[in-house]
Write an enzyme that holds these catalytic residues in place. Sequence first.
Site, short mmCIF file in Angstrom:
data_model
loop_
_atom_site.label_atom_id
_atom_site.label_comp_id
_atom_site.label_asym_id
_atom_site.label_seq_id
_atom_site.Cartn_x
_atom_site.Cartn_y
_atom_site.Cartn_z
N LYS A 117 -12.09 35.54 -14.56
CA LYS A 117 -13.17 34.55 -14.60
C LYS A 117 -14.26 34.91 -13.60
CE LYS A 117 -10.84 30.59 -16.66
NZ LYS A 117 -10.48 29.17 -16.58
N LYS A 200 -7.93 37.36 -25.85
CA LYS A 200 -7.32 36.14 -26.39
C LYS A 200 -8.34 35.21 -27.03
CE LYS A 200 -7.24 32.73 -22.69
NZ LYS A 200 -6.59 31.57 -22.20
N LYS A 203 -12.06 29.20 -26.28
CA LYS A 203 -13.14 28.29 -26.70
C LYS A 203 -14.49 28.76 -26.20
CE LYS A 203 -11.03 25.55 -23.35
NZ LYS A 203 -9.94 24.64 -23.42
P1 ATP Z 1 -10.59 29.28 -22.45
O1 ATP Z 1 -10.67 29.19 -23.93
O2 ATP Z 1 -11.86 28.86 -21.77
O3 ATP Z 1 -10.02 30.59 -21.97
P2 ATP Z 1 -8.19 27.99 -22.72
O4 ATP Z 1 -8.31 27.84 -24.15
O5 ATP Z 1 -7.26 29.04 -22.16
O6 ATP Z 1 -9.58 28.20 -22.03
P3 ATP Z 1 -6.79 26.11 -21.22
O7 ATP Z 1 -6.97 24.68 -21.01
O8 ATP Z 1 -6.98 26.99 -20.01
O9 ATP Z 1 -7.81 26.58 -22.23
O10 ATP Z 1 -5.40 26.44 -21.91
C1 ATP Z 1 -4.57 25.46 -22.39
C2 ATP Z 1 -3.24 25.99 -22.87
O11 ATP Z 1 -3.40 26.72 -24.06
C3 ATP Z 1 -2.48 26.89 -21.90
O12 ATP Z 1 -1.10 26.56 -21.91
C4 ATP Z 1 -2.71 28.24 -22.42
O13 ATP Z 1 -1.67 29.12 -22.09
C5 ATP Z 1 -2.77 27.98 -23.92
N1 ATP Z 1 -3.64 28.94 -24.56
C6 ATP Z 1 -4.96 29.07 -24.39
N2 ATP Z 1 -5.44 30.06 -25.14
C7 ATP Z 1 -4.38 30.57 -25.83
C8 ATP Z 1 -4.25 31.61 -26.79
N3 ATP Z 1 -5.28 32.31 -27.20
N4 ATP Z 1 -3.01 31.84 -27.29
C9 ATP Z 1 -1.95 31.11 -26.90
N5 ATP Z 1 -2.02 30.11 -25.99
C10 ATP Z 1 -3.22 29.84 -25.47
#
Ligand code: ATP
Length: 338
Positions: A117, A200, A203
């Site tokens: 980040k 990955k 959002k």
């Molecule tokens: P950003 O999209 O900004 O990277 P994020 O989607 O990771 O944020 P978080 O609130 O940080 O959002 O993540 C919430 C949960 O979703 C966490 O348990 C994370 O491990 C899971 N998660 C997020 N993205 C993925 C993904 N692409 N695949 C599987 N699990 C995910």
Amino acid sequence: MDMQKRRPIVLTGLQPTSGIHLGNYLGALQSWANIQDETDCLFFIADMHAITIPQDPGELRKNIIDCVAAYLACGLDSKKSHIFVQSQIAGHAELAWILSCIAPLGQLERMTQFKDKSSRQAGEFIGAGLLYYPVLMAADILLYNTHLVPVGEDQRQHLELTRDLAEKFNGIHGPLFNIPEPLIQGNCTRVMSLQNPTSKMSKSDHNSLATIFLSDDDDQIMKKFRSAVTDSGTEIRASDEKPGVQNLLNILSGVSGMSISELEVNHAGMGYGKFKTIVAEAVIECVRPIRERLETLKKDSQYLHSIVETGRAEAQARANATFASVCDLVGLARRPSI
Ligand code: ATP
Ligand code: LTN
């Protein structure tokens, strides 16, 4: 002690940044819903983590309540579990400060998420909150004497820090905290971007075709899968050399519950175009009922607020008990109110 209290304590949460996506659902929310019967679950909205990157206040407040709607739409049940908002329980920030005093700075600087980040913000302002993010996460977990923390694979390193801090605190001040375990479940713990399958699904991806949101309609989902990046071959096989196809197989496995090897057999010899349509159709069937529940729930903000108010009362009582013990052990002044 009643039955509720004897089950393992589970705590987890999401940041209320806009747009819950398929990665959040398959990597997190889907499995949370399945453990509510056997465990004592606390599900919270990590709004203080969200402000480690700049947020519009009005948007953030709306996203918090939308996140409650998403929790319910994905099957979390406020009669079985406690749903609350992190910032409403002051003990999270207070315990984070105490833990930050024993957290090694070097370990925080080596965290993969911090490095990712902060490098994305290179040349821009980087707040110290981004560095302390995992300490606040440790406080979230330890404040409730959590046994199990369901998260996606990307959070494993943060859980290791939490365990280190719990052990260190117990070593210095005496045994207080359980040493929590990560719970990484499901067929699909890492959903990748549809446009760049080596990073990955997120959002915050700038390419709108990369991410499937739970609010996407059927046509949007189909369009995104049809334009998913694969490779120039034709074989439907999960392998590191074929990250796009591997990602589609993982997603199909996550929504169907079938294993990758079963899916490889079932789709052998099929062209990529047809396979993408099959995956899209399965995802559409999975997302549609969630989207419909989400739309209905979002219309009843009074109900959503009542859910977090009930959750807050339970979380507050538990947090107060732990924090009183922390103050005792550390030698801080006792609170007259707790
Ligand atoms: P950003 O999209 O900004 O990277 P994020 O989607 O990771 O944020 P978080 O609130 O940080 O959002 O993540 C919430 C949960 O979703 C966490 O348990 C994370 O491990 C899971 N998660 C997020 N993205 C993925 C993904 N692409 N695949 C599987 N699990 C995910
Ligand atoms: N960093 C987490 C969200 C989060 C969390 C927690 C998860 C904040 N505090 C405590 C589990 C336990 C994430 O999933 N991105």
